[in-house]
Design a protein around this motif. Structure first.
Motif, PDB file in Angstrom:
ATOM      1  N   UNK A   1      15.939  -9.096   8.900  1.00  0.00           N
ATOM      2  CA  UNK A   1      15.145  -9.657   7.810  1.00  0.00           C
ATOM      3  C   UNK A   1      13.667  -9.325   8.041  1.00  0.00           C
ATOM      4  N   UNK A   2      13.020  -8.696   7.016  1.00  0.00           N
ATOM      5  CA  UNK A   2      11.603  -8.329   7.080  1.00  0.00           C
ATOM      6  C   UNK A   2      10.873  -9.079   5.976  1.00  0.00           C
ATOM      7  N   UNK A   3       9.769  -9.737   6.339  1.00  0.00           N
ATOM      8  CA  UNK A   3       8.982 -10.506   5.359  1.00  0.00           C
ATOM      9  C   UNK A   3       7.498 -10.330   5.646  1.00  0.00           C
ATOM     10  N   UNK A   4       6.660 -10.625   4.587  1.00  0.00           N
ATOM     11  CA  UNK A   4       5.208 -10.568   4.760  1.00  0.00           C
ATOM     12  C   UNK A   4       4.630  -9.184   4.669  1.00  0.00           C
ATOM     13  N   UNK A   5       5.356  -8.236   4.045  1.00  0.00           N
ATOM     14  CA  UNK A   5       4.827  -6.875   3.985  1.00  0.00           C
ATOM     15  C   UNK A   5       3.660  -6.725   3.013  1.00  0.00           C
ATOM     16  N   UNK A   6       3.488  -7.648   2.071  1.00  0.00           N
ATOM     17  CA  UNK A   6       2.367  -7.569   1.144  1.00  0.00           C
ATOM     18  C   UNK A   6       2.462  -6.375   0.224  1.00  0.00           C
ATOM     19  N   UNK A   7       1.249  -5.856  -0.132  1.00  0.00           N
ATOM     20  CA  UNK A   7       1.187  -4.717  -1.069  1.00  0.00           C
ATOM     21  C   UNK A   7       0.895  -3.399  -0.378  1.00  0.00           C
ATOM     22  N   UNK A   8       0.686  -3.450   0.916  1.00  0.00           N
ATOM     23  CA  UNK A   8       0.239  -2.229   1.602  1.00  0.00           C
ATOM     24  C   UNK A   8       1.209  -1.749   2.681  1.00  0.00           C
ATOM     25  N   UNK A   9       2.093  -2.593   3.187  1.00  0.00           N
ATOM     26  CA  UNK A   9       2.980  -2.216   4.293  1.00  0.00           C
ATOM     27  C   UNK A   9       4.277  -1.654   3.720  1.00  0.00           C
ATOM     28  N   UNK A  10       4.755  -0.565   4.309  1.00  0.00           N
ATOM     29  CA  UNK A  10       6.024   0.026   3.911  1.00  0.00           C
ATOM     30  C   UNK A  10       7.157  -0.731   4.638  1.00  0.00           C
ATOM     31  N   UNK A  11       7.841  -1.601   3.909  1.00  0.00           N
ATOM     32  CA  UNK A  11       8.904  -2.400   4.518  1.00  0.00           C
ATOM     33  C   UNK A  11      10.066  -1.530   4.996  1.00  0.00           C
TER      34      UNK A  11
ATOM     35  N   UNK B   1       2.111  -9.594   8.986  1.00  0.00           N
ATOM     36  CA  UNK B   1       0.823  -9.971   8.385  1.00  0.00           C
ATOM     37  C   UNK B   1       0.136  -8.664   8.001  1.00  0.00           C
ATOM     38  N   UNK B   2       0.058  -8.418   6.733  1.00  0.00           N
ATOM     39  CA  UNK B   2      -0.458  -7.131   6.260  1.00  0.00           C
ATOM     40  C   UNK B   2      -1.965  -7.188   6.040  1.00  0.00           C
ATOM     41  N   UNK B   3      -2.564  -6.027   6.064  1.00  0.00           N
ATOM     42  CA  UNK B   3      -3.979  -5.895   5.731  1.00  0.00           C
ATOM     43  C   UNK B   3      -4.101  -5.612   4.228  1.00  0.00           C
ATOM     44  N   UNK B   4      -4.721  -6.552   3.532  1.00  0.00           N
ATOM     45  CA  UNK B   4      -4.880  -6.410   2.092  1.00  0.00           C
ATOM     46  C   UNK B   4      -6.282  -5.848   1.767  1.00  0.00           C
ATOM     47  N   UNK B   5      -6.360  -4.870   0.907  1.00  0.00           N
ATOM     48  CA  UNK B   5      -7.673  -4.290   0.565  1.00  0.00           C
ATOM     49  C   UNK B   5      -8.497  -5.273  -0.261  1.00  0.00           C
ATOM     50  N   UNK B   6      -9.787  -5.234   0.004  1.00  0.00           N
ATOM     51  CA  UNK B   6     -10.709  -6.091  -0.756  1.00  0.00           C
ATOM     52  C   UNK B   6     -11.704  -5.265  -1.567  1.00  0.00           C
ATOM     53  N   UNK B   7     -11.777  -3.981  -1.305  1.00  0.00           N
ATOM     54  CA  UNK B   7     -12.719  -3.138  -2.046  1.00  0.00           C
ATOM     55  C   UNK B   7     -12.281  -1.687  -1.934  1.00  0.00           C
ATOM     56  N   UNK B   8     -12.789  -0.909  -2.896  1.00  0.00           N
ATOM     57  CA  UNK B   8     -12.553   0.537  -2.895  1.00  0.00           C
ATOM     58  C   UNK B   8     -13.892   1.224  -2.626  1.00  0.00           C
TER      59      UNK B   8
END
Length: 369
Positions: A177-187, A238-245
């Motif tokens: 079971x894999x959880x917490x991948x967010x929007x940036x981690x390749x599960x 715990x993924x790193x989520x982008x805050x800016x481009x």
């Protein structure tokens, strides 16, 4: 009237009554060679006996004649054999019971008390039985200890084999079971790394090495791996989520998180992310300005952060954000961002007509139209 006694001549002996001479002679003959006192006593007896000129007169009945004193018969000496013969015969003692009635004693044939050890070997047999019993108990304890030790070792060996070498606790890929991948981690990438351990018993899986492998993947900030018995693994990311481009050469944008880590690349600025405009002419100053701008963006609440369109930072002490409606908030440096955020939200609601809100000094905020 009694006539006067005649003088007795030395060396003569008074005749003895019948039946006493033989015993006296036997005793005197046995004792004469070893005792001087006994010989003196025999001599004195001889001196007291009447002489030959004064024969002893006896009546026909054996009594002393008239005028002569009656002689006292000498005591007879009895030998040990005679004394033993005169004793009444004793009944044989019963085995295991003393005739005297006292515990632990018995009588021999002569009547003397004998120690209890002489009772036909009864005590010896009891001691032998006790010794044999103790030996048997000691042997039993030794074998029982050996048996328990062997059983314990066998049980431990069985448990070790079942836990570390059998397929009883082997990892099942379907139980990962894999959880917490967010929007940036390749599960999928994380799952592939975990399922490479399929078939390995859970106690033998190196979770530390597996964690290091997952942390090396892109956009993974932290990971926690736990065993799910009997055959599963749970991976919480715990993924790193982008805050800016951030604009990059080649007309692309680097997606940065609040710590300045690049988590992805995009051709255009995502709709939910602000773009950062930072002067990169001076490398060190531009890096400090970028860190201050990212610190401000990372501390903003989700509602306010989603309303920001652009972020500019000429220096590290001059961070500005532009909202979707065109209003500008001047933050100053990245210090006290939480307090500055509360003051800015209060002023945005209290003065909706203000076009610029300066909270660089949160104790003395300034607004302008």
């Amino acid at each position: 009237m009694r006539p006067p006694a005649r003088p007795r001549v030395a060396g003569t002996a008074r005749p003895r009554p019948a039946g006493q001479g033989s015993a006296q002679q036997e005793d005197q003959g046995r004792e004469a060679t070893g005792s001087t006192a006994r010989g003196a006593r025999a001599q004195e007896t001889a001196e007291r006996a009447p002489g030959p000129d004064r024969p002893r007169r006896a009546s026909s009945t054996g009594a002393p004649a008239e005028g002569y004193p009656a002689e006292r018969p000498a005591p007879q000496r009895r030998s040990a054999q005679g004394r033993a013969a005169e004793r009444p015969a004793q009944a044989p003692a019963r085995p295991g019971r003393s005739e005297t009635g006292g515990p632990g004693t018995s009588r021999t044939e002569t009547g003397r008390a004998a120690p209890s050890g002489a009772r036909d070997g009864v005590v010896s047999d009891q001691l032998a039985d006790r010794l044999a019993e103790r030996t048997a108990m000691a042997r039993y304890r030794v074998w029982r200890r050996i048996g328990w030790t062997a059983f314990t070792l066998a049980a431990v060996a069985g448990l070790v084999w079942a836990a570390f070498f059998s397929s009883l606790l082997a990892l099942d890929p379907e139980q990962v079971r894999v959880s917490g991948e967010g929007t940036t981690v390749d599960a999928g990438q994380v799952r592939d790394a975990v399922t490479d351990q399929a078939g390995v018993p859970l106690p033998r899986i190196d979770t530390v090495g597996l964690r290091e492998e997952i942390l090396a993947m892109n956009a993974v900030k932290d990971v926690r791996i736990s065993r799910v018995w009997p055959d599963g693994l749970a991976v919480h990311l715990t993924s790193r989520e982008p805050v800016a481009a951030v604009p990059q050469p080649g007309d692309v944008y680097a997606l940065m998180d609040a710590e300045g880590v690049r988590v992805g690349t995009a051709d255009d600025v995502p709709e939910d992310l602000p773009s950062i405009v930072v002067s990169l002419a001076d490398g060190e100053a531009g890096a400090r300005a970028m860190d201050a701008a990212l610190a401000v963006l990372g501390a903003l609440p989700p509602k306010l952060g989603s309303d920001i369109r652009t972020v500019s930072a000429a220096t590290q002490d001059d961070v500005r954000t532009t909202l979707s409606d065109g209003r500008v908030i001047r933050w100053g440096s990245g210090a006290q961002v939480e307090l500055k955020t509360r003051v800015a939200q209060t002023l945005l609601e209290a003065e909706p007509s203000a076009t610029t809100i300066d909270v660089s000094a949160p104790a003395l905020p300034v607004t302008s139209e």
